[in-house]
Design an enzyme around this catalytic site. Structure first.
Site, PDB file in Angstrom:
ATOM      1  N   ARG A   1      -9.267 -31.732  29.600  1.00 55.11           N
ATOM      2  CA  ARG A   1      -9.638 -32.813  29.745  1.00 55.11           C
ATOM      3  C   ARG A   1      -9.673 -33.551  31.940  1.00 55.11           C
ATOM      4  O   ARG A   1      -9.940 -34.256  31.757  1.00 55.11           O
ATOM      5  CB  ARG A   1      -8.934 -34.373  29.293  1.00 55.11           C
ATOM      6  CG  ARG A   1      -9.274 -34.517  27.917  1.00 55.11           C
ATOM      7  CD  ARG A   1      -8.599 -35.424  27.442  1.00 55.11           C
ATOM      8  NE  ARG A   1      -7.060 -35.490  27.824  1.00 55.11           N
ATOM      9  CZ  ARG A   1      -5.741 -36.074  27.290  1.00 55.11           C
ATOM     10  NH1 ARG A   1      -6.344 -36.546  26.356  1.00 55.11           N
ATOM     11  NH2 ARG A   1      -4.554 -36.448  27.861  1.00 55.11           N
ATOM     12  N   CYS A   2      -9.003 -32.323  32.273  1.00 53.62           N
ATOM     13  CA  CYS A   2      -8.432 -32.900  33.774  1.00 53.62           C
ATOM     14  C   CYS A   2      -9.802 -31.603  34.965  1.00 53.62           C
ATOM     15  O   CYS A   2      -9.753 -30.370  34.039  1.00 53.62           O
ATOM     16  CB  CYS A   2      -7.359 -32.328  34.196  1.00 53.62           C
ATOM     17  SG  CYS A   2      -7.028 -31.882  35.366  1.00 53.62           S
ATOM     18  N   SER A   3     -10.355 -31.653  35.147  1.00 53.33           N
ATOM     19  CA  SER A   3     -11.581 -31.067  35.991  1.00 53.33           C
ATOM     20  C   SER A   3     -10.670 -30.596  36.960  1.00 53.33           C
ATOM     21  O   SER A   3     -11.890 -29.267  37.226  1.00 53.33           O
ATOM     22  CB  SER A   3     -12.129 -32.794  36.727  1.00 53.33           C
ATOM     23  OG  SER A   3     -11.440 -33.470  37.583  1.00 53.33           O
TER      24      SER A   3
ATOM     25  N   ARG B   1      -9.899 -27.788  34.295  1.00 51.91           N
ATOM     26  CA  ARG B   1     -11.407 -26.503  34.459  1.00 51.91           C
ATOM     27  C   ARG B   1     -11.531 -26.257  35.512  1.00 51.91           C
ATOM     28  O   ARG B   1     -12.857 -24.884  34.949  1.00 51.91           O
ATOM     29  CB  ARG B   1     -12.282 -28.077  32.997  1.00 51.91           C
ATOM     30  CG  ARG B   1     -12.028 -28.638  32.647  1.00 51.91           C
ATOM     31  CD  ARG B   1     -13.470 -28.914  32.018  1.00 51.91           C
ATOM     32  NE  ARG B   1     -13.913 -30.499  32.903  1.00 51.91           N
ATOM     33  CZ  ARG B   1     -13.258 -31.735  32.496  1.00 51.91           C
ATOM     34  NH1 ARG B   1     -11.755 -32.075  32.410  1.00 51.91           N
ATOM     35  NH2 ARG B   1     -13.764 -32.258  33.934  1.00 51.91           N
TER      36      ARG B   1
END
Length: 116
Positions: free
Chosen positions: A10-12, A15
């Site tokens: 969920r963390c940019s 990712r």
């Protein structure tokens, strides 16, 4: 090359680091640390390998950080590590481990320094 990433999908930033590793042609071991939290000993090893105080690897904006009064400067490194173990959401991400070193990769482009 063995590469491990402590990852939160969920963390940019997480990712982004994972994408940079994969774009460089590597298939890392991905540890979803929220589902499989590192042990206290693994956390101690990560902190030591990063060469940072444990506070720099913590997410101080998480509600549990203030609920547990983790901003208290008198808390020991062991107490903070125990808190991360009990509440893995407190671990900042992504942390990437390669033979070239271990690093908190915020921003994700820092992962390039760990790749050949």
């Amino acid at each position: 090359m063995n590469i491990t990433i402590f990852h939160n999908a969920r963390c940019s930033n997480s990712r982004g680091a994972l994408a940079l590793i994969q774009d460089a042609g590597f298939t890392p071991t991905v540890i979803d640390y929220l589902q499989s939290p590192p042990s206290v000993d693994e956390l101690k090893a990560l902190v030591k390998a990063c060469g940072l105080p444990v506070r720099e690897l913590m997410r101080s904006k998480e509600a549990v950080y203030s609920e547990l009064n983790l901003g208290d400067a008198t808390l020991s490194e062991d107490a903070l590590i125990a808190a991360i173990h009990a509440h893995p959401v407190l671990l900042n991400r992504p942390i990437v481990v390669t033979p070239k070193g271990t690093r908190l990769c915020r921003p994700p482009e820092l992962v390039r320094e760990l790749l050949p």
